[in-house]
Design a protein around this motif. Structure first.
Motif, PDB file in Angstrom:
ATOM      1  N   VAL A 159     -72.927 -17.201 -34.571  1.00  0.00           N
ATOM      2  CA  VAL A 159     -72.410 -15.918 -34.097  1.00  0.00           C
ATOM      3  C   VAL A 159     -73.113 -14.808 -34.860  1.00  0.00           C
ATOM      4  O   VAL A 159     -73.219 -14.865 -36.100  1.00  0.00           O
ATOM      5  N   ALA A 160     -73.590 -13.811 -34.139  1.00  0.00           N
ATOM      6  CA  ALA A 160     -74.305 -12.685 -34.735  1.00  0.00           C
ATOM      7  C   ALA A 160     -73.511 -11.405 -34.518  1.00  0.00           C
ATOM      8  O   ALA A 160     -72.902 -11.198 -33.463  1.00  0.00           O
ATOM      9  N   LEU A 161     -73.515 -10.551 -35.529  1.00  0.00           N
ATOM     10  CA  LEU A 161     -72.882  -9.239 -35.469  1.00  0.00           C
ATOM     11  C   LEU A 161     -73.957  -8.204 -35.176  1.00  0.00           C
ATOM     12  O   LEU A 161     -74.940  -8.093 -35.912  1.00  0.00           O
ATOM     13  N   LEU A 162     -73.797  -7.447 -34.094  1.00  0.00           N
ATOM     14  CA  LEU A 162     -74.797  -6.459 -33.706  1.00  0.00           C
ATOM     15  C   LEU A 162     -74.704  -5.223 -34.584  1.00  0.00           C
ATOM     16  O   LEU A 162     -73.651  -4.919 -35.164  1.00  0.00           O
ATOM     17  N   ILE A 163     -75.798  -4.478 -34.664  1.00  0.00           N
ATOM     18  CA  ILE A 163     -75.843  -3.311 -35.546  1.00  0.00           C
ATOM     19  C   ILE A 163     -74.952  -2.185 -35.047  1.00  0.00           C
ATOM     20  O   ILE A 163     -74.651  -1.265 -35.807  1.00  0.00           O
ATOM     21  N   THR A 164     -74.510  -2.222 -33.791  1.00  0.00           N
ATOM     22  CA  THR A 164     -73.631  -1.181 -33.273  1.00  0.00           C
ATOM     23  C   THR A 164     -72.167  -1.454 -33.571  1.00  0.00           C
ATOM     24  O   THR A 164     -71.316  -0.615 -33.253  1.00  0.00           O
ATOM     25  N   ASP A 165     -71.848  -2.615 -34.157  1.00  0.00           N
ATOM     26  CA  ASP A 165     -70.466  -2.917 -34.502  1.00  0.00           C
ATOM     27  C   ASP A 165     -70.014  -1.985 -35.623  1.00  0.00           C
ATOM     28  O   ASP A 165     -70.782  -1.699 -36.557  1.00  0.00           O
ATOM     29  N   PRO A 166     -68.763  -1.498 -35.573  1.00  0.00           N
ATOM     30  CA  PRO A 166     -68.306  -0.564 -36.621  1.00  0.00           C
ATOM     31  C   PRO A 166     -68.256  -1.185 -38.005  1.00  0.00           C
ATOM     32  O   PRO A 166     -68.199  -0.457 -39.004  1.00  0.00           O
ATOM     33  N   ASP A 167     -68.267  -2.514 -38.121  1.00  0.00           N
ATOM     34  CA  ASP A 167     -68.241  -3.169 -39.425  1.00  0.00           C
ATOM     35  C   ASP A 167     -69.636  -3.512 -39.943  1.00  0.00           C
ATOM     36  O   ASP A 167     -69.756  -4.183 -40.974  1.00  0.00           O
ATOM     37  N   HIS A 168     -70.666  -3.094 -39.237  1.00  0.00           N
ATOM     38  CA  HIS A 168     -72.022  -3.456 -39.641  1.00  0.00           C
ATOM     39  C   HIS A 168     -72.731  -2.266 -40.269  1.00  0.00           C
ATOM     40  O   HIS A 168     -72.608  -1.129 -39.809  1.00  0.00           O
ATOM     41  N   GLY A 169     -73.468  -2.532 -41.337  1.00  0.00           N
ATOM     42  CA  GLY A 169     -74.306  -1.532 -41.974  1.00  0.00           C
ATOM     43  C   GLY A 169     -75.662  -2.117 -42.300  1.00  0.00           C
ATOM     44  O   GLY A 169     -75.772  -3.301 -42.657  1.00  0.00           O
ATOM     45  N   ILE A 170     -76.698  -1.328 -42.168  1.00  0.00           N
ATOM     46  CA  ILE A 170     -78.055  -1.801 -42.412  1.00  0.00           C
ATOM     47  C   ILE A 170     -78.800  -0.740 -43.205  1.00  0.00           C
ATOM     48  O   ILE A 170     -78.769   0.456 -42.860  1.00  0.00           O
ATOM     49  N   PRO A 171     -79.486  -1.118 -44.293  1.00  0.00           N
ATOM     50  CA  PRO A 171     -80.292  -0.149 -45.033  1.00  0.00           C
ATOM     51  C   PRO A 171     -81.545   0.222 -44.246  1.00  0.00           C
ATOM     52  O   PRO A 171     -82.270  -0.649 -43.757  1.00  0.00           O
ATOM     53  N   VAL A 172     -81.772   1.502 -44.086  1.00  0.00           N
ATOM     54  CA  VAL A 172     -82.917   1.989 -43.307  1.00  0.00           C
ATOM     55  C   VAL A 172     -83.622   3.075 -44.110  1.00  0.00           C
ATOM     56  O   VAL A 172     -83.098   3.585 -45.108  1.00  0.00           O
ATOM     57  N   GLU A 173     -84.794   3.411 -43.647  1.00  0.00           N
ATOM     58  CA  GLU A 173     -85.522   4.541 -44.203  1.00  0.00           C
ATOM     59  C   GLU A 173     -86.172   5.311 -43.064  1.00  0.00           C
ATOM     60  O   GLU A 173     -86.531   4.735 -42.028  1.00  0.00           O
ATOM     61  N   ILE A 174     -86.269   6.599 -43.251  1.00  0.00           N
ATOM     62  CA  ILE A 174     -86.908   7.447 -42.246  1.00  0.00           C
ATOM     63  C   ILE A 174     -88.408   7.202 -42.324  1.00  0.00           C
ATOM     64  O   ILE A 174     -89.021   7.382 -43.394  1.00  0.00           O
TER      65      ILE A 174
END
Length: 310
Positions: A159-174
């Protein structure tokens, strides 16, 4: 020729002569034609019956051929639709393969077999599991960007949690400035929000957000989202931005599982299959590389530990 034949020829010649030379015989000819018309109709009846039978046969044959052609057309249209779906699926798989070459990591194509029907939970089920060395926290991407990460591993599915889920966070950079932050799911299935931007952050609409190497779960530099709105609330220390995911979260049935470089087979995040270990034939073709071990011993490794005073 005989007397009878000669007499008949004489009578016929006389009738022909008098028919053309004497107009008084025209009413007699009309009367004879009217009298003999039923005989002529009866004589032509077999021909009319034969034509009618041929017409009915031709009509039934044409109706049968027409039905056969309609059925054939329906079958061909159904096959054409299937071919179009297969063509689109092959195109998506080619895009995934091209994306896998760009990643330069160990990847595995997986198929999406189910999706969570809860509108507030953005989760999907994949047809790869612990038997394929899938582990919790593993990144899931497609040809356009990061999709999410694995949160549950079963023997044959995950089972995968999508990045649009409210419980998901991902480190990003501009991508334009290198500013690093965290992108959180909004929960609507369409956007991400960046709530921890400094008030003076250099961010613009259209900026591309790429995955950061922080955390080690996601491949660095892979597209995540594109900024479409920026909010500067007066009196607050942080600004907020909204971005659309670049991954096609609701399109296609294939995705890529990515193994991180620092993940080893003996990691605690791997969920082992209950029972005996799988046979050699069940092992995946691409074995994960073991975590490198430094040959140099650490300082003080050979010294005995000092007892701690109570």
């Amino acid at each position: 020729m005989g007397l009878r034949a000669f007499a008949l020829l004489a009578i016929c010649g006389s009738l022909i002569y008098f028919d053309f030379s004497t107009p008084k015989l025209a009413p007699l000819r009309s009367t004879l034609a009217l009298t003999l018309s039923p005989v002529l109709w009866v004589a032509s009846l077999p021909r009319h019956l034969s034509d009618a039978s041929s017409y009915l046969d031709s009509r039934d044959q044409l109706a049968a051929e027409n039905k056969l052609l309609r059925d054939r057309q329906f079958q061909l249209e159904a096959k054409l639709q299937k071919f179009e779906a297969l063509e689109a699926e092959n195109r998506r798989i080619r895009e995934l393969l091209a994306s896998a070459k760009n990643l330069q990591e160990n990847v595995l194509i997986t198929e999406i077999i189910a999706a969570n029907q809860d509108p507030y939970r953005h989760q999907i089920t994949l047809n790869k599991g612990a038997r394929d060395q899938v582990y919790r926290g593993q990144a899931l991407v497609d040809a356009s960007g990061v999709m999410g990460q694995i949160i549950q591993v079963n023997p044959t599915t995950s089972v995968a949690l999508l990045i649009t889920d409210p419980d998901h966070g991902i480190p990003v950079e501009i991508n334009r400035t290198g500013l690093q932050t965290i992108a959180l799911g909004v929960g609507d299935g369409q956007a991400l929000r960046l709530p921890f931007l400094p008030g003076n952050a250099d961010i613009q609409k259209g900026d591309l957000l790429v995955s950061s190497a922080l955390g080690g779960r996601f491949p660095a530099g892979y597209p995540v989202a594109q900024v479409f709105d920026i909010k500067h609330n007066p009196g607050e220390h942080f600004a907020e931005a909204l971005a659309y995911p670049t991954a096609k979260l609701n399109q296609g049935r294939q995705a890529l599982l990515v193994w991180s470089e620092d993940h080893s087979a003996d990691s605690e995040t791997i969920v082992s299959v209950p029972g005996a270990a799988p046979a050699e034939d069940d092992q995946p073709k691409k074995a994960l590389p073991p975590r490198p071990i430094s040959a140099a011993p650490s300082a003080g490794a050979d010294k005995p530990a000092k007892p701690v005073k109570p």
